[in-house]
Design an enzyme around this catalytic site. Sequence first.
Site, PDB file in Angstrom:
ATOM      1  N   ALA A 170       7.595  37.081  -3.596  1.00  0.00           N
ATOM      2  CA  ALA A 170       8.616  36.658  -4.554  1.00  0.00           C
ATOM      3  C   ALA A 170       8.710  35.142  -4.594  1.00  0.00           C
ATOM      4  O   ALA A 170       8.528  34.467  -3.582  1.00  0.00           O
ATOM      5  CB  ALA A 170       9.975  37.257  -4.190  1.00  0.00           C
ATOM      6  N   SER A 171       9.009  34.610  -5.773  1.00  0.00           N
ATOM      7  CA  SER A 171       9.138  33.178  -6.010  1.00  0.00           C
ATOM      8  C   SER A 171       7.790  32.508  -5.703  1.00  0.00           C
ATOM      9  O   SER A 171       6.770  32.940  -6.224  1.00  0.00           O
ATOM     10  CB  SER A 171      10.288  32.610  -5.179  1.00  0.00           C
ATOM     11  OG  SER A 171      10.777  31.423  -5.742  1.00  0.00           O
ATOM     12  N   LEU A 172       7.737  31.484  -4.856  1.00  0.00           N
ATOM     13  CA  LEU A 172       6.425  30.916  -4.541  1.00  0.00           C
ATOM     14  C   LEU A 172       5.560  31.960  -3.837  1.00  0.00           C
ATOM     15  O   LEU A 172       4.330  31.939  -3.951  1.00  0.00           O
ATOM     16  CB  LEU A 172       6.561  29.661  -3.673  1.00  0.00           C
ATOM     17  CG  LEU A 172       5.276  28.856  -3.486  1.00  0.00           C
ATOM     18  CD1 LEU A 172       4.760  28.310  -4.810  1.00  0.00           C
ATOM     19  CD2 LEU A 172       5.473  27.716  -2.488  1.00  0.00           C
TER      20      LEU A 172
ATOM     21  N   CYS B 293       6.634  38.757  -7.986  1.00  0.00           N
ATOM     22  CA  CYS B 293       8.041  38.727  -8.398  1.00  0.00           C
ATOM     23  C   CYS B 293       8.498  37.294  -8.666  1.00  0.00           C
ATOM     24  O   CYS B 293       8.569  36.480  -7.738  1.00  0.00           O
ATOM     25  CB  CYS B 293       8.890  39.382  -7.308  1.00  0.00           C
ATOM     26  SG  CYS B 293      10.668  39.279  -7.564  1.00  0.00           S
TER      27      CYS B 293
END
Length: 428
Positions: free
Chosen positions: A247-249, A269
């Site tokens: 998720a994210s980075l 994500c």
Amino acid sequence: MFKFYPSDFFHFEFLRVLASAPAGGAETGECLAVLPQVPDGDAEAWYRAWTAQAQQARGLGDEALVSGDTVAASGAYLRASNYFRASEFFLHTRPDDPRLLAAMENSVAVFDKGVDLLDTCTVVRVEIPYEEEKGAARLPGRLYLPRSGAAQTGQGQSEDKLPLLIMTGGFDSTQEELYFFGPAAALPRGYAVLTFEGPGQGICLRRDGLRLRPDWEHVTTKVLDVVESQLAKDYPIDLERVAVVGASLGGYFALRAAADPRVRACVSCDACYDLFDVTRSRMPGWFINGWLSRRLSDGFFNWVVNKLAGWSFQLRWEFGHSMWVYGVESPAEVMRCMQQYHARGYLQKVKCSTFVTGAADTFYFTPKQNTEPIFEALGHVPLQKKRLWIGKGVEGGGLQAKIGAWAVFHQKMFVWLDEQFEIKRGTI
């Protein structure tokens, strides 16, 4: 939307802790007890309040253990781990602060006590050989195996083998926090999960000084090697059903990992497509373009950023944390490092099934600039094998990394993963 703090930054990080409550990462009352102790933007008050709450939760775990209540003890220890993690978060503007390592060591130690008491899974400690120019190291990992039996399998799959999710962290998460995001939801569904701490993350950053790297496939290749050569031989892991999740980075890192042919599915994500472009879009055009064209020197760029950081805690933290994880000394060097973190030209290597999500209400990686270009760039993934979902509203996955809506995210993710791995679940 209701906000716990006037600033988006403190509100989001408070919600990040609170939102882990359904997965066992927090207790609502304990979080609300912290809230009035911390003025908006006060990193020291944040550290003191969450440290005290972590110590209190750890004490509850000790009491429960003495009385033989392992369920209560496990829950208290896991909450304490997340509170210790949160406590040092806003101190990253000073990487030499000894409290950073102390808090992380406390978080890791109490987490291990908590997961070892769980009756829902078996936890195996894993060491992942890792090499870089500065030398060799071993990355810590945990393999979670459900005790309640494997997921229902589809035709042609061995019923005694488990599908495996490899979960990678991102820019500021820890392996311990990943438990609440992933294994806590995957284990009851019959999935095995491998989490690990990579360079620039968690204890590897604070204790070992390993720095973040853009070519995350170098890291995940080592992880997959261990899965293939060791874990699959010792435990019931199905090498034909391996997925990467981030998720994210971490979502960007998952996409890098997905180019490996051993990966059969990828869940990215709320990832970034080009980290430099994201940061660039938040700066005045004359300023960033002047620096890029070298009309403005590094010295002037650094002076302006440092001046603005004196007024904006979020800016000060973002550049402070970035300098720490990248191992550089100035904002200008941070910007050069960020130019390496992009998926442009790389995603054509990804051929496995891919689930891409975005967050409509994020102030980080907006869908127009990130999610949509990622999905479009997955040209070698057949349309029927890739899926796009943009979450909207705090209750519908509209915040970064689906904070506040993990149950919604998990429902969508596991339905999709079940389809890719031909897992058939009975209906009631």
